[in-house]
Design an enzyme around this catalytic site. Sequence first.
Site, mmCIF file in Angstrom:
data_model
loop_
_atom_site.group_PDB
_atom_site.id
_atom_site.type_symbol
_atom_site.label_atom_id
_atom_site.label_comp_id
_atom_site.label_asym_id
_atom_site.label_seq_id
_atom_site.Cartn_x
_atom_site.Cartn_y
_atom_site.Cartn_z
ATOM 1 N N LYS A 1 -100.099 -57.268 -24.623
ATOM 2 C CA LYS A 1 -100.188 -58.647 -24.130
ATOM 3 C C LYS A 1 -101.615 -58.978 -23.701
ATOM 4 C CE LYS A 1 -97.078 -58.049 -20.912
ATOM 5 N NZ LYS A 1 -96.730 -56.658 -21.221
ATOM 6 N N THR A 2 -102.161 -58.120 -22.850
ATOM 7 C CA THR A 2 -103.513 -58.379 -22.372
ATOM 8 C C THR A 2 -104.510 -58.290 -23.525
ATOM 9 O OG1 THR A 2 -102.855 -57.466 -20.247
ATOM 10 C CG2 THR A 2 -105.200 -57.762 -20.600
ATOM 11 N N ASP B 1 -102.472 -64.294 -17.218
ATOM 12 C CA ASP B 1 -101.914 -62.946 -17.446
ATOM 13 C C ASP B 1 -100.971 -62.606 -16.294
ATOM 14 O OD1 ASP B 1 -101.410 -60.512 -18.597
ATOM 15 O OD2 ASP B 1 -103.385 -59.641 -18.234
ATOM 16 N N GLU B 2 -100.084 -61.672 -16.498
ATOM 17 C CA GLU B 2 -99.118 -61.251 -15.465
ATOM 18 C C GLU B 2 -98.405 -62.470 -14.876
ATOM 19 O OE1 GLU B 2 -98.658 -58.066 -14.936
ATOM 20 O OE2 GLU B 2 -100.513 -57.066 -15.564
ATOM 21 N N GLN C 1 -91.538 -56.658 -15.135
ATOM 22 C CA GLN C 1 -92.621 -56.153 -14.295
ATOM 23 C C GLN C 1 -92.922 -57.050 -13.104
ATOM 24 O OE1 GLN C 1 -96.014 -54.096 -16.255
ATOM 25 N NE2 GLN C 1 -95.146 -54.854 -18.149
ATOM 26 N N ARG D 1 -97.079 -46.770 -17.212
ATOM 27 C CA ARG D 1 -98.531 -46.603 -17.155
ATOM 28 C C ARG D 1 -98.965 -45.396 -17.977
ATOM 29 N NH1 ARG D 1 -99.488 -51.005 -17.006
ATOM 30 N NH2 ARG D 1 -97.257 -51.182 -17.168
#
Length: 735
Positions: free
Chosen positions: A32-33, A218-219, A249, A600
């Site tokens: 995504k990022t 983002d996020e 998330q 992660r």
Amino acid sequence: MDYLEKLNNKQREAAMHTEGPLLILAGAGSGKTSTMTHRMAYMIDEKGISPYNILAVTFTNKAAKEMRDRVEALVGQGMNMWILTFHSACLRILRSHGEILGYGRDFAVYDPTDQKTLIKNIIRELNIDGKRYTPAYFLGNISKCKEKKISPNDYAKIFGDDIKEKVIQQVYELYEKKLKSNNAMDFDDLLLNAVRLFERDEAVLLKYQNRFRYIMVDEYQDTNQLQYQFVKMLAQEHNNICVVGDDDQCIYQWRGADIRNILEFERDFKDTMVVKLEQNYRSTSTILDAAHSVICHNRGRKEKKLWTEAEEGKKIIYNRADDEKEEAYFIAGEINRMRSSDRQYSDFAVLYRMNSQSRNFEEALSRRGIPYRVLGGLRYYDRKEIKDIMCYMRLVQNKADDLALIRVINEPKRGIGGKTVEKLQALANVRGENLFDTLMDREVVDSLSVKACSNIKEFTEVITSYSNEKENLKVSDIYDGLLVKSGYLKALEDQNALEAESRIENLMEFKSVIYDYEKEDSNISLGEFMERIALMADIDNHDADENAVVLMTLHSAKGLEFPFVFIPGMEDGLFPGWRAFDREDGLEEERRLCYVGITRAKERLWLTGAEVRTMYGKTDYTRESQFLHELDKRLIEGDGIYEKKSKADRLAEGSFLDGMIEKTAYKPFDQLKYARMETKKKVQSYGTDFALGEAVSHPKFGAGKVTEMTGKTITVSFDEGEKKLALGIAPLKKV
Ligand code: ATP
Ligand code: MG
């Protein structure tokens, strides 16, 4: 250069969709990022869009910096693009247009400490019972109001005559008035006022709408109502908004993040293109499956499953150590074992639930000579509260320690400003004595302000009595006494929630440090203890070269990735934290945090726990985290989760209550609350009303008899002889 070459079809589709609303809804590690940063590069270089027209916002400074670095790596530096956190974007806008809302150009931004001072003044001014209502109570309520855009006036209308609400309303109203007259905003105001500004002034809104033709977030799953409105208003004119997120998330609901913002994006922006990315590029399939097996226990989620072309990879290692020290050594050992020529220390990360957990890892890594850095936080012994309380202890050990004294004389606030300290110091220099002696001079102290004068007398009295008594007290008793009687603990408790809470956690964790040393040598003196701690605190395994193991909380690891990840403390009450059991959706949020943690890891994942854990000075058996039980067992090697039952479980099974208590009714013990209560109770319970000849007991000297009482001194005859002790400070108990 073809920026989109490296992207897969779906990612490319998303990157090329530059006009119109776009929602990228995808799981962890699906790019995504990356898609967003490549999209920016593509827009600038291929489509000729000016960087000036782009706004990219995210949550943390670290994430913003990371994003900027990635974009600059693609298109070159010096683009002067707005890649910022929400708060800093709002601040920039308000600096230019704050006067429309009646603020001067140089308005101040109040941090939580400033806020607290302001509220305290208000409490005094309104004659509110400070014992019943703490500043934190008001600040918490005010913050919630601001987030929901409820003004003091609205508040009055909503709650009418309810007495408690009325108090809040009055405080809120005056607080707002004072902020305004001080030309200041608090953090919540930054967002709120940016939104207000846009509402109030169409021209300004239009200006920014036309400047930021392209907006990216983002996020996005962690945005709250205000943040959402901010971007929504900006995007209205050109409708070019791209938000990126993962409902699994969302880990900031406790701070007001609203998961509905992502789930309802399509409704709010017509003709949204939705891109779902399903291929994960980060982790092995074992790690992905593990993450999925945990998160699918959440009810409130959109079902989605990631796949990967990556290999299966090694199994997840689970290790349940005997206690938290063993756990830390195990991790240090594994890092040593795994490290080789092509593996850097910086490939390893230890991600824990609570800041105060870092201490054990710092110690274990230091002892093995492994460099580490604490990311997004300080090393345990560098933290302000730990340094402060250590200065109190240094003073008790040695009253001539001017440096220690200067550090804590106004900590908590005693009304002694820097100038006064300077004057006192000058006087001490002239007289050739240390500062503490100067403070013992009645005349000097009486010349201070009334408030400072009484505070200083109390301060010197506390230090003097503990100093006189230090041979007679255990280090842990001195510590507890200083925390309570200096007012340090209370000042933190009165403060606004989050940060102060974590400071209290760290201070309580210091009790574990002390108990550790007392376990080895029950009569360790304050001097010996301070020496060992100084050595410990001094070991510098900090590596500025960045080639160091990374320690950080799970929360701050959002968006990052590491080849090797350790998640320690897999125990109910720690992770999931005990708070999860208070709120219905609390457990789901902890589970999302677990999902964030697991995802992660790129190559390998370790989960660890301890059979017995000492936290905040209290030792207890633990239960294995329920997240471990949810994990697909086939993916794990090491201590088989179901075979090796925890002692806490075995104890419960042996009890006749078993079967009567439903498993879901189980709520872990709130150790922090217990530690705080115990500390205060202990210090306040030292008796002062003893009679001659009465039998008493003392933790260090054992049983004795009172032989004399004069003023503040009590003489007790113990086995090892007579001792003169200070009443109210000596931990004496009637037998
Ligand atoms: P998170 O949900 O954790 O924020 P994310 O969806 O933002 O994750 P990224 O951090 O952008 O994911 O990417 C994860 C990893 O996958 C990175 O190492 C990135 O370089 C890699 N990656 C992303 N897309 C591709 C691709 N098309 N081909 C190869 N690698 C990719
Ligand atoms: Mg990301």
